[in-house]
Design a protein around this motif. Sequence first.
Motif: not given
Length: 593
Positions: A320-321, A337-341, A345-348
């Motif tokens: 989440c960070e 500058m980017a989204d949290p990982i 899909p693969d992280v989820r």
Amino acid sequence: MADYKAPLRDMRFILNDVLDVAAHWQKWPELVDQVDIDTAWAVLEEAGKLASGTVAPLNRTGDEEGCVWHDGAVKTPKGFKDAYSVYAEGGWVGVGGDPAFGGMGMPKVISAQVEEMINSASLAFGLYPILTAGACLALSAHASQALKEQYLPNLYSGVWTGTMCLTEAHAGTDLGLIRTKAEPQGDASYRLSGSKIFITGGEHDLTENIIHLVLAKLPDAPPGPKGISLFLVPKFLIGEDGSIGERNGVSCGSIEHKMGIHGSPTCVVNFDGAQGWLVGELGRGLNAMFTMMNYERLGVGIQGLAAAERSWQSAREYACERLQSRAPSGPQAPEKMADPIIVHPDVRRMLLTMKALNEGGRAFSSYVALQLDTAKYSPDETERTRAAGMVALLTPVSKAFLTDVGLECTVHGQQVFGGHGYVREWGQEQLVRDTRITQIYEGTNGIQALDLVGRKIVANGGAYFRPFAAEIRAFIEGAPAEQGEFVAPLAKALETLEDLTQWVVRRAESDPREIGAASVEYLHVFGYTAYAYLWARMAATASSHQDEFHQNKLATARFFFARLLPRIHSLEAIVRAGSETLYLLEDDAFRAT
């Protein structure tokens, strides 16, 4: 690594809403006045505070410092002795112990939650009390009244610790090969000589005495397991007034340098004419030891779950960070500058796999603990017999499956961190290393699978299995139509497991190699089906609530049935492939040329 937080909300959901443990306690005379749900929750809340506040901070430092052996003595990592004193003073060693000797008298379904929390906080620390609790169980069930009165109070209070001394350098799984000897002295005592290896907590500085439970053979004992007896051998002899006396003939020759659990010493323990006393009957030492080991095997399974829970808590916080790339559907945090990982899909997939297996494992370990309680406390003989059969069937599954998927989950947690998961700073690599032992000790998972298929399935033609299958079928038949999304795949999984069970039983009649060839994959089919049963029960309970916790539970159940339960189909195919391909190569093909 994220601070550890005890999963008390999920424990409450499982014990109260899914298993309704209080309804069982009210029917059991030994427990009706001993424990109620309010007392149980007070115990668990205090255990959670102890785990997170006192034990968890020692996990990393204990790993980095480790135990140190010098001249026969073992020094534990800084902070362990003080933490163990706090643990003991709170009565936690005896949380499930007999109140007649100072234990709290909590049922296993409660002590199992305590074990999870302490082992999540530090698996190495958790080994000291779990071995002591197991030794107490063996003594409570098999020792003479005199030995109980002399040893149990100080073991339950944590003034002393206990060990189990089984393995020898040449005798691991095949304990019938042990050489440790016990010479009768004519005064009800024995002199033990021999050496044991891989003894967890065999020497340390946490307590004033260590009580070893040792498997040994009398000089005239028959060969094999029927010649084994169990003996109590203290590090320091005990005076008639209960005071600590002279050093017994017990010494620590060395400690192992291990992959993980560095805060727990794994010792070579030598017995040189050490004075000991018989526990139980001569020649029935394995029977007495298995009283301890059955509880320990569930406890080891819980260790796998505990490490996976700790890994999940850190991985979800990190996901989440940590900012990396943009979501496939477009920016979710355009101001950054980017989204949290967590958006990927693969992280989820990894996080949901961890969540589903952890929550399913917690429900399953609690279910098995409830069977242990039923077998012990129910006044109904038929109910006790049925529960004892369930314990026999489910113990190898709980040990092996919980630890196999526990390692999988810690690896997922490490993977979520990427390169940061491989370095020591974040703690994920320690969890992978610590968890690995849980698949090995207390009987390797391959041996657990052989026990399940060979002894608990084939040997009795599936007699232990049928009541478990009947319970699941009764749940399926009684489920309302709106539960079909969970009940229908559960029914198919049960059918697969039943067909596979019959197939293995038939094949074993003509080829004994089929048991070993099928065992590991069969156990995993069994494990996923058991989890599916508990997930269907959890989903049925959660479906009547609209709050966030219960809706998240339903979402996780849907993930389990869609993405994890289908694993049984490839596992089934492997089992049905038979043993032939395992023996296409001659033995010489495995030897170096």
